[in-house]
Design a protein around this motif. Structure first.
Motif, PDB file in Angstrom:
ATOM      1  N   SER A  14      32.114  29.787  23.504  1.00  0.00           N
ATOM      2  CA  SER A  14      30.716  29.754  23.913  1.00  0.00           C
ATOM      3  C   SER A  14      30.185  31.107  24.365  1.00  0.00           C
ATOM      4  N   THR A 265      35.377  22.544  28.968  1.00  0.00           N
ATOM      5  CA  THR A 265      34.729  21.457  28.241  1.00  0.00           C
ATOM      6  C   THR A 265      35.782  20.404  27.891  1.00  0.00           C
ATOM      7  N   GLY A 308      35.733  18.546  31.217  1.00  0.00           N
ATOM      8  CA  GLY A 308      34.478  18.780  31.935  1.00  0.00           C
ATOM      9  C   GLY A 308      33.276  18.206  31.195  1.00  0.00           C
ATOM     10  N   GLN A 312      29.303  16.661  32.028  1.00  0.00           N
ATOM     11  CA  GLN A 312      28.031  16.985  31.359  1.00  0.00           C
ATOM     12  C   GLN A 312      27.336  15.697  30.894  1.00  0.00           C
ATOM     13  N   SER A 324      26.401  19.987  37.084  1.00  0.00           N
ATOM     14  CA  SER A 324      27.830  19.622  37.062  1.00  0.00           C
ATOM     15  C   SER A 324      28.446  19.682  38.455  1.00  0.00           C
ATOM     16  N   GLY A 408      36.451  26.221  34.387  1.00  0.00           N
ATOM     17  CA  GLY A 408      35.238  25.942  35.169  1.00  0.00           C
ATOM     18  C   GLY A 408      35.326  24.715  36.061  1.00  0.00           C
ATOM     19  N   ALA A 409      35.983  23.634  35.594  1.00  0.00           N
ATOM     20  CA  ALA A 409      36.032  22.405  36.393  1.00  0.00           C
ATOM     21  C   ALA A 409      37.135  22.436  37.450  1.00  0.00           C
ATOM     22  N   ASN A 412      36.575  22.029  41.298  1.00  0.00           N
ATOM     23  CA  ASN A 412      36.332  20.716  41.909  1.00  0.00           C
ATOM     24  C   ASN A 412      37.577  20.280  42.709  1.00  0.00           C
TER      25      ASN A 412
HETATM   26  N1  ADP Z   1      32.309  21.076  40.056  1.00  0.00           N
HETATM   27  C1  ADP Z   1      32.621  20.627  38.844  1.00  0.00           C
HETATM   28  N2  ADP Z   1      33.315  19.481  38.690  1.00  0.00           N
HETATM   29  C2  ADP Z   1      33.674  19.019  37.473  1.00  0.00           C
HETATM   30  N3  ADP Z   1      33.361  19.658  36.331  1.00  0.00           N
HETATM   31  C3  ADP Z   1      32.680  20.804  36.417  1.00  0.00           C
HETATM   32  C4  ADP Z   1      32.270  21.349  37.667  1.00  0.00           C
HETATM   33  N4  ADP Z   1      31.612  22.522  37.413  1.00  0.00           N
HETATM   34  C5  ADP Z   1      31.617  22.682  36.070  1.00  0.00           C
HETATM   35  N5  ADP Z   1      32.242  21.647  35.477  1.00  0.00           N
HETATM   36  C6  ADP Z   1      32.479  21.448  34.030  1.00  0.00           C
HETATM   37  O1  ADP Z   1      33.258  22.535  33.556  1.00  0.00           O
HETATM   38  C7  ADP Z   1      32.892  22.850  32.205  1.00  0.00           C
HETATM   39  C8  ADP Z   1      32.636  24.343  32.097  1.00  0.00           C
HETATM   40  O2  ADP Z   1      33.828  25.046  32.318  1.00  0.00           O
HETATM   41  P1  ADP Z   1      34.168  26.374  31.468  1.00  0.00           P
HETATM   42  O3  ADP Z   1      35.531  26.816  31.858  1.00  0.00           O
HETATM   43  O4  ADP Z   1      33.040  27.335  31.618  1.00  0.00           O
HETATM   44  O5  ADP Z   1      34.176  25.726  30.021  1.00  0.00           O
HETATM   45  P2  ADP Z   1      34.295  26.333  28.544  1.00  0.00           P
HETATM   46  O6  ADP Z   1      35.172  27.570  28.638  1.00  0.00           O
HETATM   47  O7  ADP Z   1      34.916  25.215  27.764  1.00  0.00           O
HETATM   48  O8  ADP Z   1      32.878  26.648  28.095  1.00  0.00           O
HETATM   49  C9  ADP Z   1      31.663  22.017  31.890  1.00  0.00           C
HETATM   50  O9  ADP Z   1      32.045  20.947  31.043  1.00  0.00           O
HETATM   51  C10 ADP Z   1      31.194  21.480  33.242  1.00  0.00           C
HETATM   52  O10 ADP Z   1      30.643  20.172  33.134  1.00  0.00           O
END
Ligand code: ADP
Ligand code: G3P
Length: 493
Positions: A14, A265, A308, A312, A324, A408-409, A412
């Motif tokens: 992305s 994701t 994650g 979404q 999120s 990213g997740a 949490n």
């Molecule tokens: N606090 C949170 N709790 C759960 N999921 C989260 C949280 N913050 C972001 N996300 C999820 O983490 C994902 C983004 O993480 P990221 O590592 O940037 O993903 P990618 O590299 O696949 O684009 C998204 O699907 C978002 O919904």
């Protein structure tokens, strides 16, 4: 005097990012550009190769600027990348013949079906550690040679180059002088013999791929070439690795049994399995780990398609949260999911279930179910799916003693606590979750003498928060059984 900084180029699905690290693995500066996605048909996903390169170069220059650094301050560059994504270009002009076919793209499935009909599954598993699937580069390359007019003939005349994103960036950085990849990327092509570490003649023949298309393959820590495109002085490109193997390296998982899970994701879980290759018997993939030397190293991998992304869906599909980050507070407002189980099989279920036709379900609804219960069940589903993967890995290899996390997740805390509870082992989130880029910086630093060995790198991995299991073995088994029941209901309602 050189500041001994390391520049990591992290080209993801992305976005394209560049991060400058200091010798102590601390982030000095970073820059990022979102990457446009192209969906020419259902099931097809493409990226513009020129855009990938232009954004990567721009972010690299921006990161250097923000770090107040000149090329003389950068000891080495490391590249890490979305894996499997397939490019084909002209060796003389550098012109791509087609958009990059992204790893998520399913167009090569008919090519895979023919390979399965020819009974090649066992050979593919034994040589490459992979299942025959349109995910991997080999079938995508076959599609390009079949569908780009004149491509097969030009390939046979030696005029074309195939590469994954690492090779493309290296070619550009070295202005067409170097056509190479590393073992961790090569191991995701379905064309590479991962134990002998060479392109596999039988598989190349099976797919009709001319040898002249292929990049040279080196260990992940290696001086691949040098670039002058960031300014006057030339900088060595000292490391390359696919992003998931790079994250395993950046999490200092250098020994058998050390594992990481990236919660983006989707979720990608990898366990280092040492120097002996054994294909999975439990529906997982085996690949080369990021290798500091020519000695083969292996990793087992499993992925969760919807990680994650389920959060979404709560936001965009159900509208029960507005961002999120809100999911944690909503899910934590109830003590448990009230018996609700959510199986987010939106696009089927991956390892260890491999049920492509399955679709999602929510079971256990009562009159008392609220949005908070659904949110909690969604967060728990990410952890349940990851726990099922880890159980499969432990059956294939060995039990693990802690899970290192990033993505990213992973911010949490509730998710991390549930994960520790379901696994029965500690879950450790490092101080910095930029482990993918850090892995590439480590690999680059090793080949250029910034670091002496992996022991020094292991000391630079700094644990941030540790989540200890808070339920006993009986409760854990009962909860996993409840999950497996929900999965069975989803697969065969
Ligand atoms: N606090 C949170 N709790 C759960 N999921 C989260 C949280 N913050 C972001 N996300 C999820 O983490 C994902 C983004 O993480 P990221 O590592 O940037 O993903 P990618 O590299 O696949 O684009 C998204 O699907 C978002 O919904
Ligand atoms: O770019 P990411 O983080 O989505 O990772 C993609 C994987 O390498 C695909 O196998």
């Amino acid at each position: 005097m050189s500041r001994g900084l390391l520049l990591a180029l992290d080209q993801g699905t992305s976005s394209s990012r560049s991060i400058v690290f200091d010798h102590e693995a601390r982030i000095v500066a970073m820059a990022q550009r979102e990457l446009p996605q192209h969906y020419p048909q259902a099931g097809w996903v493409e990226h513009d190769p020129r855009r990938i390169w232009a954004d990567q170069l721009t972010t690299a220059r921006e990161a250097l600027d923000r770090a107040g650094a000149t090329p003389a301050d950068i000891a080495s560059i490391g590249i890490t990348n979305q894996r499997e994504t397939t490019l084909l270009w002209n060796r003389r002009t550098g012109e791509p013949l087609h958009n990059a076919i992204v790893w998520q793209d399913r167009r090569a499935e008919p090519i895979c079906a023919r390979l399965r009909e020819r009974g090649l599954e066992a050979l593919v598993l034994q040589r490459t550690g992979l299942r025959i699937d349109a995910y991997f580069s080999g079938p995508k390359l076959r599609w390009l040679l079949d569908h780009v007019p004149g491509a097969q003939a030009a390939a046979e005349r030696g005029e074309l180059a195939f590469g994954t994103v690492d090779s493309w960036l290296l070619w550009q950085l070295t202005e067409g002088r170097v056509h190479a990849t590393d073992v961790s990327n090569a191991s995701r092509t379905m064309l590479f013999d991962i134990a002998r570490q060479r392109w596999d003649e039988e598989l190349l023949d099976a797919l009709g791929i001319p040898r002249s298309l292929l990049p040279a393959v080196h260990p992940s820590s290696h001086v691949f070439g040098e670039t002058t495109l960031l300014g006057g002085r030339s900088i060595p490109i000292g490391g390359m690795a696919g992003d998931q193997q790079s994250a395993l390296f950046g999490q200092a998982c250098f020994e058998p049994g050390l594992a990481k899970n990236t919660y983006g994701t989707g979720c990608f879980m990898l366990m280092h399995t040492g120097e002996a290759f054994r294909p999975s018997e439990n529906g997982l993939l085996a690949s080369n780990a990021a290798q500091p030397s020519a000695t083969p190293q292996f990793a087992l991998e499993g992925s969760v398609f919807v990680g994650g992304a389920v959060v979404q869906w709560l936001r965009d599909g159900l509208g029960i949260i507005s961002s999120s980050g809100d999911v944690q507070a909503l899910a934590a407002s109830v003590p448990d999911s009230g018996g609700v189980m959510l199986v987010p099989a939106f696009t089927g279920l991956g390892a260890p279930y491999w049920q492509a036709e399955a679709r999602g379900s929510i079971v256990g609804l009562t009159r008392g179910t609220t949005a908070a219960h659904i949110a909690r069940a969604a967060v728990e589903a990410i952890a349940f799916q990851s726990a099922a993967l880890l159980q499969a890995m432990s059956r294939d290899a060995q039990p693990i003693h802690e899970l290192r996390v990033d993505g990213g997740a992973s911010v949490n805390d509730l998710l991390m606590q549930v994960q520790a509870d379901l696994l029965g082992i500690p879950v450790v989130r490092p101080e910095s979750i930029e482990t993918t880029a850090l892995g590439a910086a480590f690999l680059a630093g090793l080949s250029c003498g910034v670091y002496r060995g992996t022991a020094e790198l292991a000391a630079l991995w700094r644990p941030g928060q540790r989540f200890e299991p808070s339920i006993d073995a009986d409760e854990r088994a009962a909860r996993m059984a409840q999950w497996e029941r929900a999965v069975r209901q989803t697969i065969a309602p």
